[in-house]
Scaffold this active site. Structure first.
Site, PDB file in Angstrom:
ATOM      1  CB  SER A  44      11.750  21.246  35.025  1.00  0.00           C
ATOM      2  OG  SER A  44      11.257  20.471  33.952  1.00  0.00           O
ATOM      3  CG  ASP A  83      16.158  14.809  31.653  1.00  0.00           C
ATOM      4  OD1 ASP A  83      15.074  14.197  31.604  1.00  0.00           O
ATOM      5  OD2 ASP A  83      16.248  16.023  31.913  1.00  0.00           O
ATOM      6  CG  HIS A 106      13.839  16.061  34.484  1.00  0.00           C
ATOM      7  ND1 HIS A 106      14.470  17.044  33.756  1.00  0.00           N
ATOM      8  CD2 HIS A 106      12.684  16.618  34.937  1.00  0.00           C
ATOM      9  CE1 HIS A 106      13.734  18.140  33.756  1.00  0.00           C
ATOM     10  NE2 HIS A 106      12.648  17.911  34.471  1.00  0.00           N
TER      11      HIS A 106
END
Length: 341
Positions: A104, A235, A298
């Protein structure tokens, strides 16, 4: 028991032969210090030397993403990256280079390390669901994650204020396509590592402006062996999700009609790519950019996704330095140095 007397001539023969045999053996021992008496007596050759050890795999540095620790929600990203660069330079095992994996927001932070410092150098950079072109909306928070909710509320109240740009981590990679000029004027992190236009008056022509680019950023990123970018196809945390591949919402012009959702500008259509502001186009033209899709939301990493990536792009060994007969040995996994910021 009967005693047998040997003739004198036979005693003389034995007394001559025995010393000559002993002398021959002692000469062999002096010539070859590794001579093994018992093996030589039985005609067995000495054992082969031990094979050369396989050199250790290249280390792997990991930078995690958004979590519950205050340092991933609050703080100055530029200062944190400078601290990480100092820490990395002090680790002897990394002196010859290392692979880097960012989860991330850790992905764009590691890219910033490559562009600004890269000493010791990163060989392969792998990012999972990172926000390389920023985010156009702040991700949601769990109902019980009060730190996350506090950061989101503070950023929403003034994402481009001086305070937010120095203290809220997410605000420092917030790229508002509807207020792009405000982003360029105020952003302290993402606009810099993406080498987006920073303008100042041309001293030779007050009516014109010149854009400043940091060429070191492009040189350093282009030095990577490989740049692997992973996008999660479901996501809903990264908005837009294509930011993981340097995609972003289209910046509207004054006469554009509003569209919802806005069109996505993909990597190869970005000015950042076309004009090679950060060396991304150079890497891509050398076939060193890999865009990978993982199924799921995600950072919902399944083994089918991450394992082939790790096996292919981390911990490589220069096998030219290894004995060919020794390559059948089982190689060690890369050592993990987990960056916790």
């Amino acid at each position: 028991m009967r005693l047998v007397a040997l003739p004198w001539s036979l005693w003389a023969l034995l007394s001559i032969s025995i010393p000559s045999i002993s002398a021959s053996r002692s000469e062999n021992a002096r010539i070859d210090p590794t001579f093994n008496r018992s093996e030589a007596e039985w005609g067995n050759p000495p054992p082969p030397p031990d094979p050369l050890p396989v050199p250790p795999p290249r280390p792997l540095v990991i930078w995690h993403g958004l979590g519950t620790k205050p340092t991933v929600l609050f703080g100055n990203v530029n200062e944190q990256i400078a601290q990480v660069a100092e820490q990395i330079s002090s680790i002897p095992e990394l002196e010859s280079g290392f692979d880097a994996m960012g989860f991330s927001q850790g992905g764009q932070f590691l890219r910033a390390y490559v562009e600004r410092y890269n000493n010791p150098p990163v060989r392969n950079l792998i990012t999972f669901g990172s926000q390389h072109m920023g985010i156009s909306d702040l991700p949601g928070c769990k109902p019980t994650d009060f730190l996350c909710r506090a950061a989101k509320n503070a950023a929403g109240a003034g994402v481009y204020t001086e305070w937010a740009q120095h203290h809220l981590v997410q605000a420092q990679y917030f790229r508002d396509h509807k207020h792009y000029d405000s982003y360029l004027r105020s952003n302290r992190f993402l606009a810099d590592i993406n080498n987006e236009a920073r303008e100042e008056p041309d001293p030779d022509n007050r009516a014109s402006k010149q854009a400043l680019k940091n060429t070191t950023y492009a040189t350093n990123l282009a030095s990577l062996d490989n740049f692997v970018m992973v996008l999660f196809n479901q996501d809903q945390t990264v908005i837009p999700k294509e930011s993981a591949w340097f995609g972003s919402y289209e910046i509207p012009s004054d006469d554009d009609g509003t569209t919802d959702p806005p069109a996505i500008i993909h990597m190869r259509r970005q000015p950042l790519y076309k004009e090679d502001w950060i060396g991304l186009r150079t890497l891509d033209e050398q076939e060193k950019v890999f865009m990978v899709v993982c199924n799921g939301e995600h950072m919902r990493l399944e083994e089918a996704c991450w394992l082939p990536i790790v096996e292919r792009w981390t911990g490589d060994i220069d096998m030219d330095e290894v004995n060919k007969e020794d390559t059948k040995r089982v190689l060690e996994l890369p050592s993990l140095l987990i960056q916790d910021w």
